[in-house]
Design an enzyme around this catalytic site. Structure first.
Site, PDB file in Angstrom:
ATOM      1  N   ALA A  10       0.850  -1.201   0.000  1.00 36.09           N
ATOM      2  CA  ALA A  10       0.000   0.000   0.000  1.00 36.09           C
ATOM      3  C   ALA A  10       0.878   1.241   0.000  1.00 36.09           C
ATOM      4  O   ALA A  10       0.805   2.096   0.887  1.00 36.09           O
ATOM      5  CB  ALA A  10      -0.937  -0.024   1.208  1.00 36.09           C
ATOM      6  N   GLY A  11       1.780   1.306  -1.003  1.00 35.79           N
ATOM      7  CA  GLY A  11       2.582   2.512  -1.199  1.00 35.79           C
ATOM      8  C   GLY A  11       1.860   3.417  -2.181  1.00 35.79           C
ATOM      9  O   GLY A  11       0.618   3.439  -2.230  1.00 35.79           O
ATOM     10  N   LEU A  13       1.650   3.649  -5.782  1.00 35.61           N
ATOM     11  CA  LEU A  13       0.803   3.093  -6.850  1.00 35.61           C
ATOM     12  C   LEU A  13      -0.218   2.101  -6.301  1.00 35.61           C
ATOM     13  O   LEU A  13      -1.371   2.073  -6.750  1.00 35.61           O
ATOM     14  CB  LEU A  13       1.649   2.399  -7.918  1.00 35.61           C
ATOM     15  CG  LEU A  13       2.324   3.277  -8.970  1.00 35.61           C
ATOM     16  CD1 LEU A  13       2.737   2.422 -10.161  1.00 35.61           C
ATOM     17  CD2 LEU A  13       1.435   4.416  -9.448  1.00 35.61           C
ATOM     18  N   GLY A  14       0.170   1.287  -5.326  1.00 34.54           N
ATOM     19  CA  GLY A  14      -0.764   0.308  -4.753  1.00 34.54           C
ATOM     20  C   GLY A  14      -1.983   1.001  -4.159  1.00 34.54           C
ATOM     21  O   GLY A  14      -3.130   0.582  -4.378  1.00 34.54           O
ATOM     22  N   ARG A  37       3.052  -3.300  10.434  1.00 34.33           N
ATOM     23  CA  ARG A  37       2.463  -2.367   9.452  1.00 34.33           C
ATOM     24  C   ARG A  37       0.944  -2.532   9.406  1.00 34.33           C
ATOM     25  O   ARG A  37       0.215  -1.564   9.218  1.00 34.33           O
ATOM     26  CB  ARG A  37       3.054  -2.631   8.058  1.00 34.33           C
ATOM     27  CG  ARG A  37       4.522  -2.312   7.943  1.00 34.33           C
ATOM     28  CD  ARG A  37       4.809  -0.857   8.125  1.00 34.33           C
ATOM     29  NE  ARG A  37       4.553  -0.051   6.939  1.00 34.33           N
ATOM     30  CZ  ARG A  37       4.271   1.248   6.957  1.00 34.33           C
ATOM     31  NH1 ARG A  37       4.176   1.900   8.105  1.00 34.33           N
ATOM     32  NH2 ARG A  37       4.058   1.910   5.842  1.00 34.33           N
ATOM     33  N   ASN A 105       8.784  -1.118 -12.198  1.00 32.86           N
ATOM     34  CA  ASN A 105       9.524  -0.429 -13.243  1.00 32.86           C
ATOM     35  C   ASN A 105      10.719  -1.294 -13.660  1.00 32.86           C
ATOM     36  O   ASN A 105      11.200  -2.091 -12.871  1.00 32.86           O
ATOM     37  CB  ASN A 105      10.035   0.887 -12.643  1.00 32.86           C
ATOM     38  CG  ASN A 105      10.201   1.954 -13.684  1.00 32.86           C
ATOM     39  OD1 ASN A 105      10.034   1.706 -14.872  1.00 32.86           O
ATOM     40  ND2 ASN A 105      10.526   3.145 -13.230  1.00 32.86           N
ATOM     41  N   LYS A 184      10.883   1.925 -22.184  1.00 30.92           N
ATOM     42  CA  LYS A 184      10.864   2.748 -20.967  1.00 30.92           C
ATOM     43  C   LYS A 184      12.185   2.589 -20.214  1.00 30.92           C
ATOM     44  O   LYS A 184      12.722   3.551 -19.661  1.00 30.92           O
ATOM     45  CB  LYS A 184       9.678   2.338 -20.089  1.00 30.92           C
ATOM     46  CG  LYS A 184       9.420   3.325 -18.971  1.00 30.92           C
ATOM     47  CD  LYS A 184       8.136   3.069 -18.257  1.00 30.92           C
ATOM     48  CE  LYS A 184       8.009   4.025 -17.074  1.00 30.92           C
ATOM     49  NZ  LYS A 184       7.156   3.509 -16.026  1.00 30.92           N
ATOM     50  N   ASN A 192      17.815   9.150 -16.139  1.00 31.59           N
ATOM     51  CA  ASN A 192      17.815   9.182 -14.671  1.00 31.59           C
ATOM     52  C   ASN A 192      19.207   9.139 -14.028  1.00 31.59           C
ATOM     53  O   ASN A 192      19.485   9.952 -13.141  1.00 31.59           O
ATOM     54  CB  ASN A 192      16.917   8.063 -14.131  1.00 31.59           C
ATOM     55  CG  ASN A 192      15.465   8.283 -14.507  1.00 31.59           C
ATOM     56  OD1 ASN A 192      15.170   9.036 -15.443  1.00 31.59           O
ATOM     57  ND2 ASN A 192      14.548   7.653 -13.812  1.00 31.59           N
TER      58      ASN A 192
HETATM   59  P1  NAP Z   1       6.310   2.804  -2.802  1.00 34.10           P
HETATM   60  O1  NAP Z   1       5.507   4.036  -2.620  1.00 34.10           O
HETATM   61  O2  NAP Z   1       7.654   2.719  -2.128  1.00 34.10           O
HETATM   62  O3  NAP Z   1       5.415   1.586  -2.310  1.00 34.10           O
HETATM   63  C1  NAP Z   1       5.902   0.283  -2.211  1.00 34.10           C
HETATM   64  C2  NAP Z   1       5.098  -0.403  -1.126  1.00 34.10           C
HETATM   65  O4  NAP Z   1       5.407  -1.793  -1.122  1.00 34.10           O
HETATM   66  C3  NAP Z   1       5.388   0.105   0.292  1.00 34.10           C
HETATM   67  O5  NAP Z   1       4.186   0.505   0.878  1.00 34.10           O
HETATM   68  C4  NAP Z   1       5.991  -1.099   1.004  1.00 34.10           C
HETATM   69  O6  NAP Z   1       5.610  -1.244   2.342  1.00 34.10           O
HETATM   70  C5  NAP Z   1       5.342  -2.231   0.210  1.00 34.10           C
HETATM   71  N1  NAP Z   1       6.011  -3.521   0.369  1.00 34.10           N
HETATM   72  C6  NAP Z   1       7.312  -3.848   0.217  1.00 34.10           C
HETATM   73  N2  NAP Z   1       7.513  -5.151   0.464  1.00 34.10           N
HETATM   74  C7  NAP Z   1       6.298  -5.668   0.784  1.00 34.10           C
HETATM   75  C8  NAP Z   1       5.847  -6.971   1.145  1.00 34.10           C
HETATM   76  N3  NAP Z   1       6.694  -8.010   1.249  1.00 34.10           N
HETATM   77  N4  NAP Z   1       4.532  -7.145   1.417  1.00 34.10           N
HETATM   78  C9  NAP Z   1       3.665  -6.113   1.339  1.00 34.10           C
HETATM   79  N5  NAP Z   1       4.034  -4.854   1.001  1.00 34.10           N
HETATM   80  C10 NAP Z   1       5.342  -4.639   0.724  1.00 34.10           C
HETATM   81  O7  NAP Z   1       6.563   2.479  -4.334  1.00 34.10           O
HETATM   82  P2  NAP Z   1       5.766   3.036  -5.609  1.00 34.10           P
HETATM   83  O8  NAP Z   1       6.211   4.410  -5.911  1.00 34.10           O
HETATM   84  O9  NAP Z   1       4.317   2.763  -5.464  1.00 34.10           O
HETATM   85  O10 NAP Z   1       6.392   2.110  -6.751  1.00 34.10           O
HETATM   86  C11 NAP Z   1       6.015   0.751  -6.971  1.00 34.10           C
HETATM   87  C12 NAP Z   1       6.563   0.338  -8.337  1.00 34.10           C
HETATM   88  O11 NAP Z   1       5.888   1.094  -9.336  1.00 34.10           O
HETATM   89  C13 NAP Z   1       8.059   0.658  -8.513  1.00 34.10           C
HETATM   90  O12 NAP Z   1       8.683  -0.332  -9.267  1.00 34.10           O
HETATM   91  C14 NAP Z   1       8.050   1.979  -9.265  1.00 34.10           C
HETATM   92  O13 NAP Z   1       9.215   2.192 -10.036  1.00 34.10           O
HETATM   93  C15 NAP Z   1       6.821   1.809 -10.148  1.00 34.10           C
HETATM   94  N6  NAP Z   1       6.208   3.066 -10.573  1.00 34.10           N
HETATM   95  C16 NAP Z   1       5.878   4.027  -9.665  1.00 34.10           C
HETATM   96  C17 NAP Z   1       5.292   5.200 -10.093  1.00 34.10           C
HETATM   97  C18 NAP Z   1       4.882   6.290  -9.128  1.00 34.10           C
HETATM   98  O14 NAP Z   1       4.460   7.355  -9.572  1.00 34.10           O
HETATM   99  N7  NAP Z   1       4.953   6.096  -7.829  1.00 34.10           N
HETATM  100  C19 NAP Z   1       5.040   5.393 -11.459  1.00 34.10           C
HETATM  101  C20 NAP Z   1       5.385   4.389 -12.365  1.00 34.10           C
HETATM  102  C21 NAP Z   1       5.969   3.224 -11.915  1.00 34.10           C
HETATM  103  P3  NAP Z   1       6.013  -0.199   3.511  1.00 34.10           P
HETATM  104  O15 NAP Z   1       5.037   0.922   3.359  1.00 34.10           O
HETATM  105  O16 NAP Z   1       5.781  -1.007   4.724  1.00 34.10           O
HETATM  106  O17 NAP Z   1       7.430   0.189   3.253  1.00 34.10           O
END
Ligand code: NAP
Length: 305
Positions: A10-11, A13-14, A37, A105, A184, A192
């Site tokens: 639940a970060g 994108l989730g 958590r 990504n 991409k 980057n």
């Molecule tokens: P993020 O905000 O860091 O969220 C990742 C989430 O995964 C965190 O909440 C983390 O938990 C959780 N997590 C990690 N291990 C876990 C496990 N074993 N069980 C359950 N939850 C777990 O990352 P994000 O930005 O959403 O990015 C996710 C992916 O999408 C990446 O590969 C990124 O490159 C890609 N992406 C992101 C965007 C964007 O705008 N954000 C856009 C395009 C692509 P905690 O909260 O406990 O740390």
């Protein structure tokens, strides 16, 4: 098949996906990292989505991977380096007909996940949406875009695909998702790392256009060598356009480094270098860029991969 959407992570994108699916009346369950958590989430009571300054709250049920009961459809929304270990923990609960949707990504994590869940359908996604966490359990929808989804092994669109449109999630089924992910990845590799090394916004790379062009030439060679010639077409032109159009932005890698977070280098530039080595292809500038970035991460006390 169960129609529940399990969302692992639940970060940013989730949470963005979970809130929109829940708002559309879809059954959604979050899978969180560990009991600590989960407790923190339960104290807050749900996720908050902020869109154009408007906040809305969704009391979405949550569990950890060790909960009981099969899971049929899981959106894997953690970082690339967390995906395989997360699926290894969830594997005992994956139903025979389970489907995983991988939002990570870069490339490489998809294969690592598939190894942990043999026989399970893996759908790869490439998202141009943007979201960031304001705080735990709060996400800001920062940039509209599209989610490209596809399965390199099976071109059939999954029956739940319409859920996405019903939830207002812009999505397109792609029969060539690998080409999209490679394109991409190449764009990311050309932009980057240099923004980290030159400590600049994307637009700052206009002062380093020769270096960017040489990188694009080598990256295009890599794409052609590994069977993705279409992803190589006009790469340098698109990189230039992206640098201009996003000149004021800081790249995601720059933001990770600035915030002292682990980067996804292993699945971006690292994957490009490993693939070139496997093909016996010399990419001197790309390899040097990788070494400079690893050194820079190490000097900052961040993981090298
Ligand atoms: P993020 O905000 O860091 O969220 C990742 C989430 O995964 C965190 O909440 C983390 O938990 C959780 N997590 C990690 N291990 C876990 C496990 N074993 N069980 C359950 N939850 C777990 O990352 P994000 O930005 O959403 O990015 C996710 C992916 O999408 C990446 O590969 C990124 O490159 C890609 N992406 C992101 C965007 C964007 O705008 N954000 C856009 C395009 C692509 P905690 O909260 O406990 O740390």
């Amino acid at each position: 098949m169960s129609s529940t959407w399990h969302i692992l992570g639940a970060g940013s994108l989730g949470s963005l996906w979970a809130c929109r699916l829940a708002r559309a009346g879809k059954a959604v369950r979050l899978i969180l990292r560990d009991p600590r958590r989960l407790q923190a989430y339960q104290r807050t009571g749900g996720l908050t989505l902020v869109e154009q300054g408007q906040a809305s709250h969704y009391a979405i049920p949550a569990e950890t991977a060790d909960a009981v009961g099969p899971v049929h459809r899981v959106l894997i929304a953690c970082k690339a380096y967390d995906a395989a270990p997360a699926i290894a923990r969830l594997a005992p609960r994956l139903a025979d007909d389970a489907e995983l949707i991988l939002l990570q990504n870069g490339l490489g994590s998809q294969d690592e996940v598939a190894e942990q869940a043999p026989g399970v359908r893996c759908i790869f996604a490439s998202s141009t949406e943007g979201a960031f966490r304001e705080d735990d359990w709060q996400v800001q929808f920062a940039g509209h875009g599209t989610n490209w989804l596809g399965d390199p092994i099976n071109p059939a669109m999954p029956e739940w695909f319409d859920d996405l449109a019903e939830a207002g999630i812009a999505a397109q089924w792609s029969v060539d998702i690998l080409a999209r992910l490679w394109r991409k990845l190449a764009l990311n590799c050309a932009i980057n790392p240099l923004t980290v090394l030159y400590d600049c916004r994307n637009g700052g790379l206009l002062e380093h256009s020769c270096e960017v062009t040489i990188l694009c030439t080598e990256l295009a060679e890599l794409l052609r060598c590994c069977g993705q010639p279409e992803a190589a077409v006009d790469l340098a032109e698109e990189v230039r356009r992206v640098i201009q159009a996003t000149g004021n932005n800081y790249s995601s890698m720059y933001q990770d480094v600035r915030a002292g977070r682990r980067t996804e280098i292993h699945y971006l530039l690292g994957h490009a270098c490993r693939t070139a080595a496997r093909h016996g292809l010399a990419l001197p500038h790309v390899e040097r860029l990788h070494r400079r970035l690893v050194d820079s991460l190490q000097a900052r006390g961040l993981p090298r991969d």
